[in-house]
Design a protein around this motif. Structure first.
Motif, PDB file in Angstrom:
ATOM      1  N   TYR A   1      -8.505   6.664  -0.593  1.00 38.49           N
ATOM      2  CA  TYR A   1      -7.853   6.700  -1.982  1.00 38.49           C
ATOM      3  C   TYR A   1      -9.214   6.892  -2.841  1.00 38.49           C
ATOM      4  O   TYR A   1     -10.097   5.977  -2.569  1.00 38.49           O
ATOM      5  CB  TYR A   1      -6.965   5.530  -2.415  1.00 38.49           C
ATOM      6  CG  TYR A   1      -5.752   5.687  -1.993  1.00 38.49           C
ATOM      7  CD1 TYR A   1      -4.939   6.780  -1.824  1.00 38.49           C
ATOM      8  CD2 TYR A   1      -4.919   4.600  -1.728  1.00 38.49           C
ATOM      9  CE1 TYR A   1      -3.586   6.866  -1.261  1.00 38.49           C
ATOM     10  CE2 TYR A   1      -3.691   4.630  -1.268  1.00 38.49           C
ATOM     11  CZ  TYR A   1      -3.040   5.850  -0.891  1.00 38.49           C
ATOM     12  OH  TYR A   1      -1.728   5.783  -0.516  1.00 38.49           O
TER      13      TYR A   1
ATOM     14  N   SER B   1      -3.552   0.117   6.846  1.00 42.13           N
ATOM     15  CA  SER B   1      -3.440  -0.103   5.541  1.00 42.13           C
ATOM     16  C   SER B   1      -4.854   0.049   4.977  1.00 42.13           C
ATOM     17  O   SER B   1      -5.036   0.591   3.754  1.00 42.13           O
ATOM     18  CB  SER B   1      -2.684  -1.353   5.250  1.00 42.13           C
ATOM     19  OG  SER B   1      -1.309  -1.279   5.700  1.00 42.13           O
TER      20      SER B   1
ATOM     21  N   HIS C   1      -9.741   4.316  -7.430  1.00 42.11           N
ATOM     22  CA  HIS C   1      -9.866   3.123  -7.801  1.00 42.11           C
ATOM     23  C   HIS C   1     -11.388   2.764  -7.574  1.00 42.11           C
ATOM     24  O   HIS C   1     -11.999   3.351  -6.918  1.00 42.11           O
ATOM     25  CB  HIS C   1      -8.954   2.186  -6.663  1.00 42.11           C
ATOM     26  CG  HIS C   1      -9.196   2.440  -5.368  1.00 42.11           C
ATOM     27  ND1 HIS C   1     -10.405   1.755  -4.783  1.00 42.11           N
ATOM     28  CD2 HIS C   1      -8.635   3.074  -4.455  1.00 42.11           C
ATOM     29  CE1 HIS C   1     -10.288   2.070  -3.500  1.00 42.11           C
ATOM     30  NE2 HIS C   1      -9.372   3.081  -3.164  1.00 42.11           N
TER      31      HIS C   1
ATOM     32  N   TYR D   1     -13.048  -0.937   0.197  1.00 41.78           N
ATOM     33  CA  TYR D   1     -12.336  -1.518   1.231  1.00 41.78           C
ATOM     34  C   TYR D   1     -12.750  -1.330   2.582  1.00 41.78           C
ATOM     35  O   TYR D   1     -12.140  -1.699   3.633  1.00 41.78           O
ATOM     36  CB  TYR D   1     -10.961  -1.024   1.246  1.00 41.78           C
ATOM     37  CG  TYR D   1     -10.148  -1.141  -0.054  1.00 41.78           C
ATOM     38  CD1 TYR D   1      -9.367  -2.489   0.087  1.00 41.78           C
ATOM     39  CD2 TYR D   1      -9.926  -0.273  -0.873  1.00 41.78           C
ATOM     40  CE1 TYR D   1      -8.606  -2.729  -1.090  1.00 41.78           C
ATOM     41  CE2 TYR D   1      -8.969  -0.455  -2.232  1.00 41.78           C
ATOM     42  CZ  TYR D   1      -8.335  -1.673  -2.103  1.00 41.78           C
ATOM     43  OH  TYR D   1      -7.833  -1.930  -3.331  1.00 41.78           O
TER      44      TYR D   1
ATOM     45  N   GLN E   1      -6.107   3.594   4.820  1.00 40.66           N
ATOM     46  CA  GLN E   1      -5.274   4.433   3.882  1.00 40.66           C
ATOM     47  C   GLN E   1      -5.903   4.181   2.533  1.00 40.66           C
ATOM     48  O   GLN E   1      -6.077   4.876   1.675  1.00 40.66           O
ATOM     49  CB  GLN E   1      -3.759   3.944   3.874  1.00 40.66           C
ATOM     50  CG  GLN E   1      -3.053   4.933   2.753  1.00 40.66           C
ATOM     51  CD  GLN E   1      -1.398   4.538   3.059  1.00 40.66           C
ATOM     52  OE1 GLN E   1      -1.071   3.830   3.748  1.00 40.66           O
ATOM     53  NE2 GLN E   1      -0.646   5.338   2.017  1.00 40.66           N
ATOM     54  N   LEU E   2      -6.037   2.987   2.096  1.00 38.61           N
ATOM     55  CA  LEU E   2      -6.904   2.194   0.851  1.00 38.61           C
ATOM     56  C   LEU E   2      -8.060   3.027   0.750  1.00 38.61           C
ATOM     57  O   LEU E   2      -8.488   3.372  -0.439  1.00 38.61           O
ATOM     58  CB  LEU E   2      -6.812   0.795   0.773  1.00 38.61           C
ATOM     59  CG  LEU E   2      -5.560   0.255   0.511  1.00 38.61           C
ATOM     60  CD1 LEU E   2      -5.892  -1.456   0.591  1.00 38.61           C
ATOM     61  CD2 LEU E   2      -4.973   0.579  -0.808  1.00 38.61           C
ATOM     62  N   HIS E   3      -8.808   3.064   1.722  1.00 38.78           N
ATOM     63  CA  HIS E   3     -10.008   3.718   1.794  1.00 38.78           C
ATOM     64  C   HIS E   3     -10.271   4.967   1.318  1.00 38.78           C
ATOM     65  O   HIS E   3     -11.137   5.565   0.901  1.00 38.78           O
ATOM     66  CB  HIS E   3     -10.943   3.528   3.109  1.00 38.78           C
ATOM     67  CG  HIS E   3     -12.403   3.942   3.224  1.00 38.78           C
ATOM     68  ND1 HIS E   3     -13.436   3.456   2.372  1.00 38.78           N
ATOM     69  CD2 HIS E   3     -12.955   5.016   3.782  1.00 38.78           C
ATOM     70  CE1 HIS E   3     -14.592   4.015   2.533  1.00 38.78           C
ATOM     71  NE2 HIS E   3     -14.173   5.023   3.581  1.00 38.78           N
TER      72      HIS E   3
ATOM     73  N   VAL F   1      -7.305  -8.460   0.765  1.00 31.70           N
ATOM     74  CA  VAL F   1      -7.053  -7.534   1.942  1.00 31.70           C
ATOM     75  C   VAL F   1      -7.961  -8.112   3.262  1.00 31.70           C
ATOM     76  O   VAL F   1      -7.383  -8.355   4.347  1.00 31.70           O
ATOM     77  CB  VAL F   1      -7.345  -6.118   1.941  1.00 31.70           C
ATOM     78  CG1 VAL F   1      -7.239  -5.411   3.091  1.00 31.70           C
ATOM     79  CG2 VAL F   1      -6.532  -5.685   0.887  1.00 31.70           C
TER      80      VAL F   1
ATOM     81  N   VAL G   1       0.747  -1.316   0.253  1.00 29.96           N
ATOM     82  CA  VAL G   1      -0.098   0.140  -0.034  1.00 29.96           C
ATOM     83  C   VAL G   1       1.006   1.152   0.060  1.00 29.96           C
ATOM     84  O   VAL G   1       0.473   2.371  -0.665  1.00 29.96           O
ATOM     85  CB  VAL G   1      -0.844  -0.004   1.203  1.00 29.96           C
ATOM     86  CG1 VAL G   1      -1.824   1.146   1.368  1.00 29.96           C
ATOM     87  CG2 VAL G   1      -1.989  -1.142   1.182  1.00 29.96           C
TER      88      VAL G   1
ATOM     89  N   ARG H   1      -2.797  -0.994  -5.450  1.00 32.82           N
ATOM     90  CA  ARG H   1      -4.293  -1.408  -4.950  1.00 32.82           C
ATOM     91  C   ARG H   1      -4.504  -2.948  -4.780  1.00 32.82           C
ATOM     92  O   ARG H   1      -5.110  -3.269  -6.064  1.00 32.82           O
ATOM     93  CB  ARG H   1      -5.311  -0.395  -5.791  1.00 32.82           C
ATOM     94  CG  ARG H   1      -4.800   0.966  -5.818  1.00 32.82           C
ATOM     95  CD  ARG H   1      -4.880   1.761  -4.430  1.00 32.82           C
ATOM     96  NE  ARG H   1      -4.817   3.172  -4.729  1.00 32.82           N
ATOM     97  CZ  ARG H   1      -3.646   3.721  -4.956  1.00 32.82           C
ATOM     98  NH1 ARG H   1      -2.629   3.256  -4.526  1.00 32.82           N
ATOM     99  NH2 ARG H   1      -3.665   5.041  -5.061  1.00 32.82           N
TER     100      ARG H   1
END
Length: 596
Positions: free
Chosen positions: A403, A396, A406, A410, A399-401, A374, A363, A368
């Motif tokens: 973004y 992590s 994409h 998540y 942090q992905l959420h 995940v 990440v 992604r």
């Protein structure tokens, strides 16, 4: 005719001795001799019975020499004149089988022509440096032979015989012999012969096999004997290193793919350790390190796919500790897909690979991964005894959420977050508890009562009294009523130390207490004094409710009754359970405390 044949086909020339029949067929027989090297074969055809006889004789060693002849015409003339002067006569052995005069003779020329056409690229003007078969025979074109009329006088046969002399054949070169044996072994898929060829190459002081042949050995052995394939690639890498170059990368891929043919995990473990040591030793300097950055993660991926995660763990830990650049994110995601928890695993079970570190690095580099990968990693760490790993995974995910570039979602379900919050609150991980609260708010969930309780207990276990009391106030502000059991647990944490109790009373009764003062916080303080057997201080807190502008609730009365019980038990001890031993004065004291 001989000159035309020599001009058109300058191959390994066959000296031919031919005679022509006359119209009366006076000749009794015709002789044709062919020679090559140190052996000469003669064919004779008798007129009477049509039998074809053959004889062979050895040339003398002095005649076995071939010199470069620039002019084929002069060369043939000299040989014919020399044969006539020497009047060489070849012995013949009669055969019983009869042949037709014209048909058998043409069949002989066809056979000679067929054998000689195999060597149409031969150059007679060059010295011969390799062995050629003894049966190499040259004949002119079939059409020209069929047009020739064989005639001869009855008195004698005109003889035209030519010899081709070659140098003594040298011993066959080892390189050619080894190459041929290797090609044959590979064609026949003979593992033993391929291994013998490789061992001979490795034992030789000279590089007898080319790089292409070594590559064929490596790729072939990868499917049959991966250990020897690794030995071959080590030899090839050493050879390339001595010449200032690097072995092709695809050879390592072939060799790694052969690990699936290993019979046991012990064999795989030993081989993986050797491969890792070789790669680190061979490719650690300068630009060569790129091979190390590529091959070690791929080796870990290959072993993990074979479900030998214990073998892959040292590799993963090595390239994570060494902070390898992430050249291929798909390898990390492929390793994450192997995350799995056995259904009946013990509570102290830990994953074979550091999946939390792999996910965090993936990440951090902007990759992604898929949401299902995940989520699988998160569930692998149940019951979340490893607080650091759990915190790293949730960070992590958060942090992905955040973004927005994409299409993936998540979000973690609220039940999972509550479960994690309950399990980690017992270990006092306040950072993780707060992270769960933040994630729940970012996912759009309402903060549940249990989440608030977990945060409060985490603050209490970590001795962060102001934060603990502030969380209690926030919980009441959100419309949740703290349970009696929660307040009792907070009071127990506060009662561990008298200094902590006095500090709590000081901040609650002080001037700057707006964010921490509530009925629930005073109830916890009063109950903490009671657990500490400080009955007077507990009653002092009870009396301070009106002074601080707070109303007593059901929990206040309940805690007070429990405090009186603690006081009575402390005063009378075991006599409390023997009613006949209590004095009237003791009973009046208890009733007086209740009245107060």
């Amino acid at each position: 005719m001989l000159r035309r044949i020599a001009q058109k086909n300058p191959g390994p020339l066959i000296c031919r001795r031919a005679a022509k029949y006359n119209n009366n067929h006076a000749a009794r027989h015709v002789t044709t001799s062919v020679g090559y090297g140190d052996k000469k074969t003669s064919y004779r055809r008798d007129r009477d019975d049509g039998a074809l006889t053959q004889s062979s004789e050895r040339y003398s060693s002095s005649e076995a020499t071939l010199h470069a002849v620039p002019d084929h015409h002069n060369f043939l003339d000299d040989i014919i004149l020399r044969e006539r002067s020497n009047d060489v006569v070849n012995p013949f052995l009669n055969r019983d089988k009869a042949h037709n005069d014209d048909g058998g003779f043409l069949e002989l020329f066809k056979a000679i022509s067929t054998l000689n056409n195999r060597h149409h690229d031969f150059n007679p003007t060059l010295s011969m440096s390799m062995n050629l078969p003894d049966t190499e025979i040259y004949a002119g074109e079939e059409e020209e032979e069929e047009e020739e009329t064989v005639t001869s006088s009855g008195a004698d046969i005109e003889k035209a015989e030519t010899k081709l002399h070659v140098d003594d054949p040298p011993v066959q070169d080892t390189v050619i012999s080894l190459s041929k044996r290797l090609d044959k072994a590979l064609k026949e898929s003979c593992v033993k012969s391929v291994l013998e060829a490789f061992e001979q190459e490795r034992a030789s002081s000279e590089n007898e096999l080319s790089d292409k042949q070594l590559e064929r050995i490596i790729t072939f052995l990868a499917d049959h004997d991966v250990a020897m394939s690794f030995e071959a690639i080590k030899y090839h890498a050493q050879k390339c290193n001595a010449e200032g170059r690097m072995a092709p990368l695809f050879l390592y891929h072939y060799m790694m793919s052969g690990l699936k043919n290993c019979f046991s995990q012990n064999e795989v473990e030993k081989l993986v350790v050797d491969i890792q040591e070789h790669i680190i030793e061979e490719y650690s300097d300068g630009k060569k390190a790129v091979y190390k950055y590529i091959l070690l993660p791929q080796l870990a991926q290959t072993v993990a796919r074979l479900k030998y995660n214990d073998c892959a763990r040292p590799l993963v830990e090595y390239f994570l500790d060494e902070k390898f650049p992430l050249l291929n994110p798909d390898i990390h995601e492929s390793l994450l897909k192997t995350a799995w928890r056995p259904p009946f695993a013990r509570e102290d079970w830990t994953p074979a690979l550091p999946y939390h570190k792999l996910l965090s690095e993936l990440v951090a580099c902007g990759h992604r991964p898929k949401p299902e990968v995940v989520t699988r990693v998160l569930h692998t760490y149940y019951p979340y005894r490893d607080l650091d790993a759990t915190t790293e995974i949730l960070s992590s995910i958060q942090q992905l959420h955040h973004y927005e570039d994409h299409p993936y979602n998540y979000s973690v379900d609220c039940g999972t977050l509550e479960t994690i919050s309950i399990l980690v609150s017992k270990r006092g991980s306040i950072d993780l508890s707060l992270l769960i609260i933040e994630m729940a708010e970012s996912f759009g969930y309402n903060i549940s009562e249990s989440m608030f309780e977990d945060v409060i207990l985490s603050f209490a276990a970590s001795r962060q009294v102001p934060q603990c009391l502030g969380a209690l106030v926030d919980m009441e502000t959100k419309g949740h009523v703290p349970s009696r059991e929660l307040l009792r647990k907070v009071a127990k944490k506060l009662s561990y130390d008298d200094k902590r109790l006095r500090y709590t009373q000081h901040i609650l009764t002080g001037n700057d207490n707006g964010n921490i003062l509530s009925t629930a916080t005073l109830n916890s303080l009063m109950m903490g004094y009671g657990m500490k057997k400080n009955i007077q201080a507990a009653f002092d807190v009870f009396d301070s409710f009106p002074e601080l502008g707070l109303k007593r609730d059901s929990n206040t009365v309940t805690f007070l009754m429990e405090i009186l019980y603690f006081s009575t038990k402390q005063r009378f001890g075991r006599r409390l359970y023997a009613t006949d031993s209590l004095r009237p004065e003791d009973v009046n004291d208890v009733i007086g405390e209740i009245d107060i």
